[in-house]
Design a protein around this motif. Structure first.
Motif, short mmCIF file in Angstrom:
data_model
loop_
_atom_site.label_atom_id
_atom_site.label_comp_id
_atom_site.label_asym_id
_atom_site.label_seq_id
_atom_site.Cartn_x
_atom_site.Cartn_y
_atom_site.Cartn_z
N ALA A 118 4.15 -4.87 6.86
CA ALA A 118 3.89 -3.72 6.01
C ALA A 118 4.69 -3.81 4.71
O ALA A 118 5.82 -4.29 4.69
CB ALA A 118 4.25 -2.42 6.74
N ASP A 119 4.07 -3.34 3.61
CA ASP A 119 4.70 -3.33 2.29
C ASP A 119 4.68 -1.92 1.71
O ASP A 119 3.73 -1.16 1.92
CB ASP A 119 3.94 -4.23 1.31
N ILE A 120 5.72 -1.61 0.94
CA ILE A 120 5.73 -0.42 0.10
C ILE A 120 6.28 -0.84 -1.25
O ILE A 120 7.25 -1.62 -1.31
CB ILE A 120 6.54 0.73 0.73
N GLY A 121 5.64 -0.40 -2.34
CA GLY A 121 6.05 -0.88 -3.65
C GLY A 121 5.89 0.15 -4.74
O GLY A 121 5.21 1.17 -4.59
N ALA A 135 -0.32 -3.80 3.43
CA ALA A 135 0.10 -4.88 4.32
C ALA A 135 -0.14 -6.22 3.65
O ALA A 135 -1.03 -6.36 2.79
CB ALA A 135 -0.65 -4.81 5.64
N ARG A 136 0.66 -7.22 4.06
CA ARG A 136 0.50 -8.57 3.55
C ARG A 136 0.49 -9.56 4.70
O ARG A 136 1.30 -9.44 5.63
CB ARG A 136 1.66 -8.91 2.60
N TYR A 152 -3.66 -3.17 -0.48
CA TYR A 152 -2.83 -2.01 -0.76
C TYR A 152 -3.65 -0.81 -1.23
O TYR A 152 -4.70 -0.96 -1.86
CB TYR A 152 -1.82 -2.33 -1.87
N SER A 153 -3.13 0.37 -0.94
CA SER A 153 -3.58 1.59 -1.60
C SER A 153 -2.84 1.69 -2.93
O SER A 153 -1.61 1.52 -2.99
CB SER A 153 -3.26 2.80 -0.72
N ARG A 163 -4.97 10.05 -18.27
CA ARG A 163 -6.25 10.26 -17.61
C ARG A 163 -6.03 10.81 -16.21
O ARG A 163 -4.96 10.65 -15.62
CB ARG A 163 -7.02 8.93 -17.53
N ASP A 164 -7.05 11.46 -15.69
CA ASP A 164 -7.04 11.94 -14.30
C ASP A 164 -7.63 10.83 -13.44
O ASP A 164 -8.85 10.71 -13.30
CB ASP A 164 -7.85 13.23 -14.18
N LEU A 165 -6.77 10.03 -12.82
CA LEU A 165 -7.20 8.81 -12.15
C LEU A 165 -7.31 9.01 -10.65
O LEU A 165 -6.46 9.65 -10.02
CB LEU A 165 -6.20 7.68 -12.42
N ASP A 166 -8.39 8.44 -10.07
CA ASP A 166 -8.55 8.45 -8.62
C ASP A 166 -7.66 7.38 -7.99
O ASP A 166 -7.30 6.38 -8.63
CB ASP A 166 -10.01 8.15 -8.25
N SER A 167 -7.33 7.57 -6.73
CA SER A 167 -6.69 6.49 -5.97
C SER A 167 -7.70 5.37 -5.75
O SER A 167 -8.92 5.60 -5.69
CB SER A 167 -6.20 7.01 -4.62
N THR A 168 -7.21 4.15 -5.62
CA THR A 168 -8.10 3.02 -5.41
C THR A 168 -7.40 1.98 -4.54
O THR A 168 -6.45 2.30 -3.84
CB THR A 168 -8.57 2.43 -6.76
#
Length: 258
Positions: A118-121, A135-136, A152-153, A163-168
């Motif tokens: 698992a990764d967090i960044g 995850a990697r 990744y999310s 801008r009002d950006l969506d998650s991707t």
């Protein structure tokens, strides 16, 4: 808007990551790397949509701990082209915490899959910020010190255009492949990011950034793996989601590892 495009430093870190974790997960390992880049072809810097030249000082650190590893870098940069003769300074950095599946008892054997975890960044600059979680997977492939795939999310918390950006999503492939020509040591390394669209008018992005490094320290009869000269090319398609605005930058750089 002044975010640089030098995250290929991640490739060097992942190379050492995999080498450092190829033994026991608790094995301590760390390095610090200093790089100086200069090149042109950067857009959406101090010269707006037009290209600008850029000098970048990169400080990079990698270390392992009992359950994974930590990697971070910061770029300090100056843009030189623009409406006047003054330079414009800025910064951009990334930090990632990785938890190794093997360190938590995940048995993977000796197959093609070396490890998964698992990764967090966080990616943050003067006017840009993204949080990532995912995850990697690292692979055993002949000829490669590193071949990895991350999923990744991708969530902006700071946007240069408000801008009002969506998650991707972000999909990242990283590679590091050493080779020799005669008695000269080289490394081909780099990464490619695929980033999804983030709503109406915010296009998907591709960042492709290969490096070629020559081990100058080895060539001069000193300890290998300490001093490199290299070239880095970066193609940033639809930069920051702006359709049709692409970086095609080329930098020359020197790198010293401590």
């Amino acid at each position: 808007m002044t975010r640089p495009t030098l995250p290929a430093t991640r490739a060097a870190a992942l190379a050492l990551l995999s080498l450092g974790l190829s033994g026991t997960a608790a094995q301590a390992f760390s390095y610090t790397d200093v790089q100086l880049h200069y090149g042109d072809g950067f857009r959406l810097g101090r010269n707006g949509i037009e290209e600008t030249s850029r000098a970048v000082l990169t400080l990079e650190h990698f270390s392992t701990f009992g359950y994974g590893d930590f990697f971070a870098f910061i770029d300090l940069f100056n843009d030189f082209d623009g409406p006047d003769t003054n330079t414009e300074s800025g910064h951009y950095g990334e930090a990632y915490l990785h938890f190794s599946g093997k360190a938590f008892g995940l048995g993977l054997g000796d197959g093609i899959l070396r490890d998964i975890g698992a990764d967090i960044g966080i990616n943050h600059g003067d006017d840009f910020g993204v949080g990532l979680i995912g995850a990697r997977a690292d692979f055993n492939v002949p000829g490669f010190n590193v071949l990895s795939l991350g999923l990744y999310s991708y969530n902006n918390y700071l946007d240069p255009f408000d801008r009002d950006l969506d998650s991707t999503y972000q999909v990242t492939i990283v590679w590091n492949a050493p080779f020799e020509i005669g008695n000269q040591k080289f490394t081909a390394q780099g990464f490619v990011d695929f980033i999804g669209d983030q709503g109406s008018g915010v296009d998907d992005q591709i960042v492709f950034s290969p490096q070629l490094r020559w081990d100058v320290g080895n060539a001069l009869g000193h300890e290998p793996g300490k001093f490199d000269l290299g070239l880095e090319y970066t193609h940033f398609n639809n930069k920051f989601g702006v359709t049709g605005v692409d970086d095609n930058s080329l930098t020359i750089f020197a790198a010293m590892k401590f």
